[in-house]
Structures are given as structure tokens and as C-alpha cells.
Design a protein around this motif. Sequence first.
Motif, PDB file in Angstrom:
ATOM      1  N   GLY A  46       0.788  -1.225   0.000  1.00 42.18           N
ATOM      2  CA  GLY A  46       0.000   0.000   0.000  1.00 42.18           C
ATOM      3  C   GLY A  46       0.820   1.275   0.000  1.00 42.18           C
ATOM      4  O   GLY A  46       0.279   2.359  -0.210  1.00 42.18           O
ATOM      5  N   TYR A  47       2.133   1.154   0.224  1.00 42.81           N
ATOM      6  CA  TYR A  47       2.965   2.357   0.263  1.00 42.81           C
ATOM      7  C   TYR A  47       3.195   2.912  -1.138  1.00 42.81           C
ATOM      8  O   TYR A  47       3.503   2.172  -2.074  1.00 42.81           O
ATOM      9  N   GLU A  48       3.053   4.232  -1.261  1.00 43.43           N
ATOM     10  CA  GLU A  48       3.425   4.892  -2.503  1.00 43.43           C
ATOM     11  C   GLU A  48       4.938   5.027  -2.573  1.00 43.43           C
ATOM     12  O   GLU A  48       5.634   4.908  -1.571  1.00 43.43           O
ATOM     13  N   LEU A  49       5.425   5.295  -3.770  1.00 43.62           N
ATOM     14  CA  LEU A  49       6.858   5.507  -3.959  1.00 43.62           C
ATOM     15  C   LEU A  49       7.204   6.963  -3.622  1.00 43.62           C
ATOM     16  O   LEU A  49       7.645   7.738  -4.466  1.00 43.62           O
ATOM     17  N   LYS A  50       7.000   7.302  -2.367  1.00 46.01           N
ATOM     18  CA  LYS A  50       7.304   8.648  -1.900  1.00 46.01           C
ATOM     19  C   LYS A  50       8.735   8.712  -1.400  1.00 46.01           C
ATOM     20  O   LYS A  50       9.221   7.789  -0.745  1.00 46.01           O
ATOM     21  N   THR A 206       8.049  17.504  -6.018  1.00 49.08           N
ATOM     22  CA  THR A 206       6.689  17.380  -5.480  1.00 49.08           C
ATOM     23  C   THR A 206       5.905  16.249  -6.128  1.00 49.08           C
ATOM     24  O   THR A 206       4.797  15.945  -5.686  1.00 49.08           O
ATOM     25  N   ILE A 207       6.457  15.633  -7.163  1.00 45.68           N
ATOM     26  CA  ILE A 207       5.751  14.578  -7.886  1.00 45.68           C
ATOM     27  C   ILE A 207       6.293  13.217  -7.468  1.00 45.68           C
ATOM     28  O   ILE A 207       7.500  12.972  -7.551  1.00 45.68           O
ATOM     29  N   ILE A 208       5.423  12.335  -7.001  1.00 45.78           N
ATOM     30  CA  ILE A 208       5.869  11.011  -6.592  1.00 45.78           C
ATOM     31  C   ILE A 208       6.083  10.136  -7.834  1.00 45.78           C
ATOM     32  O   ILE A 208       5.497  10.370  -8.895  1.00 45.78           O
ATOM     33  N   HIS A 209       6.917   9.141  -7.668  1.00 44.87           N
ATOM     34  CA  HIS A 209       7.284   8.281  -8.793  1.00 44.87           C
ATOM     35  C   HIS A 209       6.063   7.615  -9.434  1.00 44.87           C
ATOM     36  O   HIS A 209       6.012   7.438 -10.655  1.00 44.87           O
ATOM     37  N   ASP A 210       5.104   7.227  -8.602  1.00 47.07           N
ATOM     38  CA  ASP A 210       3.913   6.545  -9.112  1.00 47.07           C
ATOM     39  C   ASP A 210       3.234   7.338 -10.227  1.00 47.07           C
ATOM     40  O   ASP A 210       2.751   6.767 -11.206  1.00 47.07           O
TER      41      ASP A 210
END
Length: 266
Positions: A46-50, A206-210
Amino acid sequence: MKERSYNDITIHSWEELIEKVYENSYRSDINRYRTSFVFRGISDKGYELKTSLERNCKDNCGLENSILRNFIKYARLGAESEKNIWKVLAIAQHHGLPTRLLDWTYSPFVAMHFATFDTDSFDKDGVIWCINIERMHEVIPGKLRTILKRENAYAFTTEMLSEKCSNLGDFDTLSDNPFLLFFEPPSLDDRIINQFGLHSVVSNPTIIHDEILVNYPDYYKRLIIPKEIKLEIRDKLDQANINERVLFPGLDGLCTWLARHYRPLS
């Protein structure tokens, strides 16, 4: 986590996991088995690529310059290192400073370790992100592609990146559309070497990899590791000597490995 559609493949066994990480790895052009994928293992799917910068500063990623300025001021890196912002970022990431970098590895087994090392997350499905580094580098700005072609390289070094981007402002304005690329850090210590590591970086902090990856569904996949098989994978990795003692050389890694290895599981 925002609802997004990913290229998910659910793994049902150790054997299937090995098959999937090496799928289509044969390269007829060089007659060798060399996968074009790089990997990142996470204990909770569930973790985003932050990045750590995004997690630490949330909506205030503009603080990045202040963080780096003070890091350089107090870290005493030496004149040569301070001249190369990519080397500064790699050193800072290595020592836990919030940066716009994410850690990846060329080794699928190292990624398996990070997907299964946290015994407190054994009740959650893990995930291994797999990105085709060659395909992702086909859509970066031409000025950077030219360097990779000249060097006959899969990934950048800090020196290669600094040729065209001596600062993050130069990097962020290379293209109107945010892009993602990979570079290899200097071999600062055995930890980086043993983990076969590299970093990813996006041209907008500011943009996550996802958000970038979902635009290129043919360039990546996610291998979902159900919680039911995490223990089997963990134990087989330990038997193969893929553990904290090897990946984090020194007493800290040894103690972390021993604590996990002898922790009873209900």
C-alpha cells in the motif's frame, strides 16, 4: 494511498517469484542473461513511492534547497564533493537526510529482503517494484540520452549527470514534462556495494514516482508477495545469506539480523 491501477502480478510461491524477477532476461544481442530491470522491495504494497523529502516536508518540498544548503555547510564534505550536487545528494541520502532520491537495486534478491525483513508487517502483503531502466531512459530529455549512448551505459554516474545539470534548477528545467531517471552513487562504503544500489530521481520534487510510472505501463510491473508466503521467502533468503548482516556490514547490521533471526513468530 490514491487509487491507481498498477501492473500487478500476484506471486504464489518462491519458485514463481524467482521465475518472474528473471523473466525475459535473456539478451540475444550479447548472448547473456542480463535483465534490464531494477528493483525496489517494500514490506507493505500500500505504500506509494514517496521520497523521504516528500514524507518529511509533505507539501513544503521547496525546503529542499535549505536542507541541502545546511547539509553542505555542516557536513564538511570537501571541495570536490561539494562541487557535484549529485554526489552531495547521494551522500546525504546514504546518511538519512530527507532527499528527493529513492533507493533501488540491481539485485532482485536484495529487493526480496526489503520486502520481507520487517516481521511487524508479516500481516500485510509486500511488493517488489520492477522498472525497465532501459525503457525509462528512452523518454528522458535528449541531452541526457546522448550521454548514456556515448558512455554505453544503463545508468548515469554522478559525474555524467553533472555534465548537463550542475544544479537541481538545471535538472528541473530540462523538460516541461517531469521525468524519472536512475543514477549510481559513489561507492561510499561496503553497504552500497553489497546492496548493488542505485538511486532514482524525478525532475520535480513534489511529484511522486507513481504519477510518472502509471503513464508508462509497459515499462514496469509490481510483484505482489502475499503475506501467506512472506515467511517462506524470508527464511530462504536467510539460508542464502541475504540478510542485514551482509547488506549492512558492521555491528548494527549484525545485531539487527540476530534480533530478527531469533524473534519468535506467532
